[in-house]
Design a protein around this motif. Structure first.
Motif, PDB file in Angstrom:
ATOM      1  N   GLU A 369      -4.852 -11.156   3.413  1.00  0.00           N
ATOM      2  CA  GLU A 369      -5.059 -12.065   4.474  1.00  0.00           C
ATOM      3  C   GLU A 369      -5.838 -11.560   5.679  1.00  0.00           C
ATOM      4  O   GLU A 369      -6.639 -11.793   6.353  1.00  0.00           O
ATOM      5  CB  GLU A 369      -4.040 -12.942   4.856  1.00  0.00           C
ATOM      6  N   ASP A 370      -5.068 -10.283   6.017  1.00  0.00           N
ATOM      7  CA  ASP A 370      -5.467  -9.513   7.133  1.00  0.00           C
ATOM      8  C   ASP A 370      -6.700  -8.495   6.869  1.00  0.00           C
ATOM      9  O   ASP A 370      -7.207  -7.798   7.827  1.00  0.00           O
ATOM     10  CB  ASP A 370      -4.277  -8.538   7.624  1.00  0.00           C
ATOM     11  N   ALA A 371      -7.185  -8.579   5.576  1.00  0.00           N
ATOM     12  CA  ALA A 371      -8.400  -7.615   5.335  1.00  0.00           C
ATOM     13  C   ALA A 371      -8.128  -6.119   5.452  1.00  0.00           C
ATOM     14  O   ALA A 371      -9.011  -5.405   5.787  1.00  0.00           O
ATOM     15  CB  ALA A 371      -9.751  -8.188   6.059  1.00  0.00           C
ATOM     16  N   ASP A 372      -6.595  -5.978   5.146  1.00  0.00           N
ATOM     17  CA  ASP A 372      -6.656  -4.800   4.993  1.00  0.00           C
ATOM     18  C   ASP A 372      -6.613  -3.844   4.022  1.00  0.00           C
ATOM     19  O   ASP A 372      -5.887  -3.744   3.187  1.00  0.00           O
ATOM     20  CB  ASP A 372      -4.975  -4.463   5.366  1.00  0.00           C
ATOM     21  N   TRP A 373      -8.061  -3.487   3.660  1.00  0.00           N
ATOM     22  CA  TRP A 373      -8.531  -3.436   2.533  1.00  0.00           C
ATOM     23  C   TRP A 373      -8.195  -1.991   1.900  1.00  0.00           C
ATOM     24  O   TRP A 373      -7.804  -1.767   0.701  1.00  0.00           O
ATOM     25  CB  TRP A 373      -9.957  -3.328   2.449  1.00  0.00           C
ATOM     26  N   THR A 374      -7.998  -0.961   2.758  1.00  0.00           N
ATOM     27  CA  THR A 374      -7.228   0.151   2.239  1.00  0.00           C
ATOM     28  C   THR A 374      -5.834   0.144   1.782  1.00  0.00           C
ATOM     29  O   THR A 374      -5.602   0.530   0.693  1.00  0.00           O
ATOM     30  CB  THR A 374      -7.143   1.340   3.808  1.00  0.00           C
ATOM     31  N   GLU A 375      -5.043  -0.506   2.350  1.00  0.00           N
ATOM     32  CA  GLU A 375      -3.673  -0.918   1.783  1.00  0.00           C
ATOM     33  C   GLU A 375      -3.688  -1.815   0.347  1.00  0.00           C
ATOM     34  O   GLU A 375      -3.096  -1.485  -0.554  1.00  0.00           O
ATOM     35  CB  GLU A 375      -2.707  -1.763   2.937  1.00  0.00           C
ATOM     36  N   VAL A 376      -4.543  -2.771   0.521  1.00  0.00           N
ATOM     37  CA  VAL A 376      -4.846  -3.677  -0.552  1.00  0.00           C
ATOM     38  C   VAL A 376      -5.334  -2.651  -1.871  1.00  0.00           C
ATOM     39  O   VAL A 376      -4.874  -3.018  -3.076  1.00  0.00           O
ATOM     40  CB  VAL A 376      -5.811  -4.781  -0.212  1.00  0.00           C
ATOM     41  N   SER A 377      -6.218  -1.739  -1.604  1.00  0.00           N
ATOM     42  CA  SER A 377      -6.785  -0.871  -2.581  1.00  0.00           C
ATOM     43  C   SER A 377      -5.724   0.010  -3.003  1.00  0.00           C
ATOM     44  O   SER A 377      -5.415   0.106  -4.261  1.00  0.00           O
ATOM     45  CB  SER A 377      -7.934  -0.032  -2.006  1.00  0.00           C
ATOM     46  N   ARG A 378      -4.815   0.406  -2.202  1.00  0.00           N
ATOM     47  CA  ARG A 378      -3.845   1.335  -2.676  1.00  0.00           C
ATOM     48  C   ARG A 378      -2.832   0.372  -3.555  1.00  0.00           C
ATOM     49  O   ARG A 378      -2.194   1.069  -4.717  1.00  0.00           O
ATOM     50  CB  ARG A 378      -3.179   1.817  -1.455  1.00  0.00           C
TER      51      ARG A 378
END
Length: 407
Positions: A369-378
């Motif tokens: 939801e927060d577009a925290d793509w680095t953490e989502v990718s991890r």
């Protein structure tokens, strides 16, 4: 592809627009994408791909969508990538776009094509050098921690009277109330609208107590259809909604009672409908974005069940998403709110403590939801998740919500 929507509110906490943020590559798997390689293919605006494939009706309910562009994508053939009306798209520039002749010329061209323009990440010291670009902008994004809105309001009303001021990083209800009271901003962005309730002395509205009773009836093991039908009968709005959905299913059948309608729907579908319908009612006195938030969380969680290898627990994950803002709905702390409803240990542990089997799904959804793509990718790498399945799970949730609550 990964994509999510960030809402933009007005001073009445109504959503006026959404920012779309997307990422095409998993940067955790491809660390070179964090360096110069991130500009490979920069002429493609991935957010426009999302907007075009979904349409603004499904994506944002017909509201404006803000699409980020940089110094490279600014010069792309945006009109060829965007199939929705230009006046529904706000091109969100940043300070990588410089106040130089070639940039200014291109910004003018996009303005003439009918696109609205916004700019962010612009320090106060750059307002004057960026005068030609700011004169073309419809919106500017400002950080309230770094600017005095009383002075900014005077400055912009005198120098750039047609530009709307958007404030970012509004991450508490207190900040939102202070900023709206002071005035000056047109749009507000931040997590203030979904902050957890930390204390409350309020009594739960009696009507909401009836809804909680109904939730507990259908979420109890082996619940009785007739008991559920009798509780539904206490609320005219739920009765009308139930009859509407059953009549769509059985055009040639005459519905003789609430119990008959409940039986027509069946135990499994009635439970699902009640959980969804009651949640909508519990959110009815809250900002509409809370309804959207929990509905999309619920369906996204259900859709992610297979990705997280929890396919058999999809209905429970759906319920976890629905109840993820139960504290806001009831204006109670999450512990107090969960004490009022029947939920499984997995749902309770995830919502209350961030622990247990379901907690990773909820954490993943919130980062998404927060577009925290680095953490989502991890998290996708650690969970061996397929990016395409995650993206489809999210888009499917958006479509389901728009079918459920059409504009």
């Amino acid at each position: 592809m990964l994509a999510t929507l960030i809402p933009l509110f007005d001073e009445k906490m109504s959503v006026c627009a959404y920012s779309v943020f997307a990422r095409k590559e998993n940067h955790f798997l491809n660390p070179e994408m964090e360096g110069g390689a991130r500009f490979d293919g920069a002429g493609t605006v991935h957010e426009l791909e999302v907007v075009s494939s979904m349409g603004v009706g499904t994506l944002s309910g017909g509201k404006e969508v803000f699409v980020p562009i940089n110094q490279f994508s600014l010069f792309a053939e945006i009109s060829l990538q965007c199939t929705v009306p230009a006046n529904k798209v706000v091109l969100l520039m940043d300070n990588s776009i410089l106040p130089e002749e070639n940039f200014i010329k291109r910004v003018k061209e996009l303005k003439q094509q009918g696109y609205k323009l916004a700019i962010r990440k612009l320090p106060i010291s750059c307002f004057e050098p960026y005068k030609q670009i700011l004169n073309l902008c419809d919106y500017i994004f400002l950080n309230h921690a770094k600017i005095d809105i009383s002075k900014a309001k005077i400055y912009f009303s005198n120098v750039y009277p047609n530009i709307k001021l958007c404030v970012v990083n509004v991450d508490s209800q207190e900040d939102y109330e202070m900023l709206t009271k002071d005035g000056g901003y047109d749009l507000y962005e931040g997590s203030f609208f979904r902050m957890p309730i930390t204390h409350s002395e309020k009594q739960v509205n009696p009507l909401k107590v009836n809804y909680i009773e109904l939730l507990n009836v259908v979420n109890a093991p082996d619940y009785d259809l007739t008991d559920a039908a009798d509780v539904i009968g206490k609320d005219p709005a739920l009765v009308i909604s139930l009859l509407e959905i059953v009549n769509r299913m059985a055009l040639n059948s005459e519905i003789t009672s609430i119990r008959h309608a409940a039986a027509m729907l069946g135990q499994k579908e009635l439970k699902r409908w009640i959980n969804t319908a009651v949640t909508k009612e519990l959110c009815s006195d809250k900002p509409s974005e809370i309804t959207r938030l929990v509905m999309i969380r619920a369906k996204f969680a259900e859709n992610l069940a297979e990705v997280f290898e929890m396919a058999m627990q999809a209905p429970e994950l759906f319920l976890m998403g629905l109840f993820s803002a139960l504290d806001i709905m009831l204006e109670k702390t999450m512990e107090e709110a969960l004490d009022m409803v029947v939920v499984s240990k997995n749902v309770r542990s995830a919502l209350l403590e961030g622990k247990g089997e379901f907690a990773p799904v909820l954490e993943f959804i919130k980062k998404y939801e927060d577009a925290d793509w680095t953490e989502v990718s991890r998290l996708m790498v650690l969970g061996n998740m397929d990016m395409k399945k995650v993206y489809e799970a999210y888009l499917s949730a958006l479509r389901w919500y728009r079918d459920l609550i059409p504009v």
